[in-house]
Design an enzyme around this catalytic site. Structure first.
Site, mmCIF file in Angstrom:
data_model
loop_
_atom_site.group_PDB
_atom_site.id
_atom_site.type_symbol
_atom_site.label_atom_id
_atom_site.label_comp_id
_atom_site.label_asym_id
_atom_site.label_seq_id
_atom_site.Cartn_x
_atom_site.Cartn_y
_atom_site.Cartn_z
ATOM 1 N N SER A 50 -41.893 -13.260 -63.461
ATOM 2 C CA SER A 50 -41.054 -12.057 -63.442
ATOM 3 C C SER A 50 -39.712 -12.374 -64.087
ATOM 4 O O SER A 50 -39.366 -13.550 -64.316
ATOM 5 C CB SER A 50 -40.832 -11.598 -62.002
ATOM 6 O OG SER A 50 -40.058 -12.568 -61.299
ATOM 7 N N HIS A 107 -28.847 -9.297 -44.279
ATOM 8 C CA HIS A 107 -28.715 -7.954 -43.703
ATOM 9 C C HIS A 107 -29.670 -7.896 -42.521
ATOM 10 O O HIS A 107 -30.792 -8.412 -42.589
ATOM 11 C CB HIS A 107 -29.065 -6.887 -44.739
ATOM 12 C CG HIS A 107 -28.976 -5.471 -44.244
ATOM 13 N ND1 HIS A 107 -27.968 -5.032 -43.412
ATOM 14 C CD2 HIS A 107 -29.775 -4.397 -44.452
ATOM 15 C CE1 HIS A 107 -28.142 -3.745 -43.148
ATOM 16 N NE2 HIS A 107 -29.232 -3.343 -43.755
ATOM 17 N N GLY A 133 -23.691 -9.835 -55.436
ATOM 18 C CA GLY A 133 -24.001 -11.193 -55.834
ATOM 19 C C GLY A 133 -23.153 -11.724 -56.970
ATOM 20 O O GLY A 133 -22.709 -12.880 -56.940
ATOM 21 N N GLU A 194 -22.657 3.045 -45.763
ATOM 22 C CA GLU A 194 -23.377 3.454 -46.974
ATOM 23 C C GLU A 194 -23.647 4.954 -46.985
ATOM 24 O O GLU A 194 -23.456 5.635 -47.997
ATOM 25 C CB GLU A 194 -24.709 2.707 -47.059
ATOM 26 C CG GLU A 194 -24.574 1.221 -47.331
ATOM 27 C CD GLU A 194 -25.868 0.465 -47.133
ATOM 28 O OE1 GLU A 194 -25.924 -0.720 -47.501
ATOM 29 O OE2 GLU A 194 -26.845 1.053 -46.611
#
Length: 330
Positions: A50, A107, A133, A194
């Site tokens: 990937s 998380h 990140g 959020e």
């Protein structure tokens, strides 16, 4: 509240263990490199061939499949999206966890809502940097760091908090400050922020302001600048100096208008709806909804994505951002 720094951590016990980073995405690439540069033994896992697999190779790692990494590691940190964690954990991680190992999250969603229920013989802790990140990596390389939260869910070894603190220092957070929390507090406050402010609330406020202006006959380009583009300027002022710093930096007209009109937009009714959203997070109904949505292939989410991509503010914004070479270059 006590804030921890590098001097509070004993890095020796972490350095003696092999840490597997599962998922070499935004947080994965940053935390893996930071830990390695801090002298830790780090291996990484992702989907073979990937883009993330190839990125890990370009960063000097020899990526492997998740089950292989879980077998080799003493500490397994899961940094794949929330909706993928349970299936990956059950199929490729749990069978390889040994007594005395540690399982780490950034998380708390899957632990707090009991999607993942590790056996009691392992440590379970959280290291949650309060930044994306790329910022975690960049600040580390600059000799600084991003503040982080730590939390302990299971303390089988008796040293889980010490491991969490050392782990957080390994990614650079001990240079900025580390705050202890719980999986419950981190998960519920993160989801609330959020949904009501950072992603949901701000987005709908911007859309409503833009639509109000263009419906009143103003040019959409002007509406975009006033309701979307300049938002970054205000957010930067918040970031640097809080609410007071922002008001100190804008004009007196803007300060007076904001203070006297803002509460007509965000008022007690808004707070009541925020409370309802918080209750949905606390009682698990949002988690159940999101899990069901993911299991069904995310049909509602895809529909909403398409609707947002078709918004006039998005089309106008793309045209205007194409003019802003400094944004494109960055």
């Amino acid at each position: 509240m006590k804030i921890f720094y590098d001097a509070d951590a004993d890095m020796k016990q972490l350095a003696a263990r092999t840490i597997a980073i599962i998922g070499y995405g935004s947080q994965g690439h940053a935390q893996a490199q930071n830990l390695r540069d801090s002298g830790m033994q780090v291996i990484v896992a992702d989907v073979k061939d990937s883009p993330n697999w190839k990125l890990a190779e370009s960063h000097g790692f020899q990526p492997m499949l998740t089950d292989e990494a879980a077998e080799k590691a003493d500490i397994v940190q899961i940094l794949v999206p929330d909706e993928l964690q349970k299936s990956i954990y059950e199929s490729a991680i749990a069978p390889h966890l040994k007594n005395g190992n540690a399982l780490v999250f950034s998380h708390g969603f899957n632990i707090h809502f009991k999607q993942i229920q590790p056996k009691s013989e392992i440590d379970v802790y959280m290291v949650a940097p309060k930044g994306p990140g790329h910022l975690v990596r960049r600040t580390y390389e600059e000799g600084a760091g991003v503040p982080s939260l730590i939390a302990v869910h299971q303390n089988a070894s008796g040293n889980a908090k010490d491991l969490a603190l050392s782990h957080a220092c390994g990614i650079g957070a001990g240079r900025a400050g580390i705050i202890e929390t719980t999986f419950k507090e981190e998960t519920e406050t993160d989801l609330f922020g959020e949904q009501t402010v950072l992603c949901g609330g701000v987005t709908e406020l911007v859309k409503a302001g833009f639509e109000t202006l263009i419906n009143a006959g103003y040019q959409p380009e002007i509406a975009y600048f006033e309701c979307m583009h300049e938002l970054k300027l205000i957010v930067d002022l918040f970031y640097q100096g809080g609410i007071g710093g922002m008001y100190d930096s804008v004009s007196n007209t803007a300060e007076y208008g904001g203070m006297t009109r803002g509460t007509r937009i965000i008022n007690e009714d808004t707070k009541k709806r925020m409370q309802q959203i918080l209750e949905e997070i606390q009682n698990g109904s949002f988690a159940k909804e999101w899990i069901a949505e993911s299991q069904a292939g995310r049909p509602n989410m895809e529909k909403l994505r398409q609707e947002h991509h078709a918004l006039k503010i998005e089309n106008i914004g793309k045209e205007l951002r194409d003019m802003m070479t400094w944004i494109k270059n960055k």
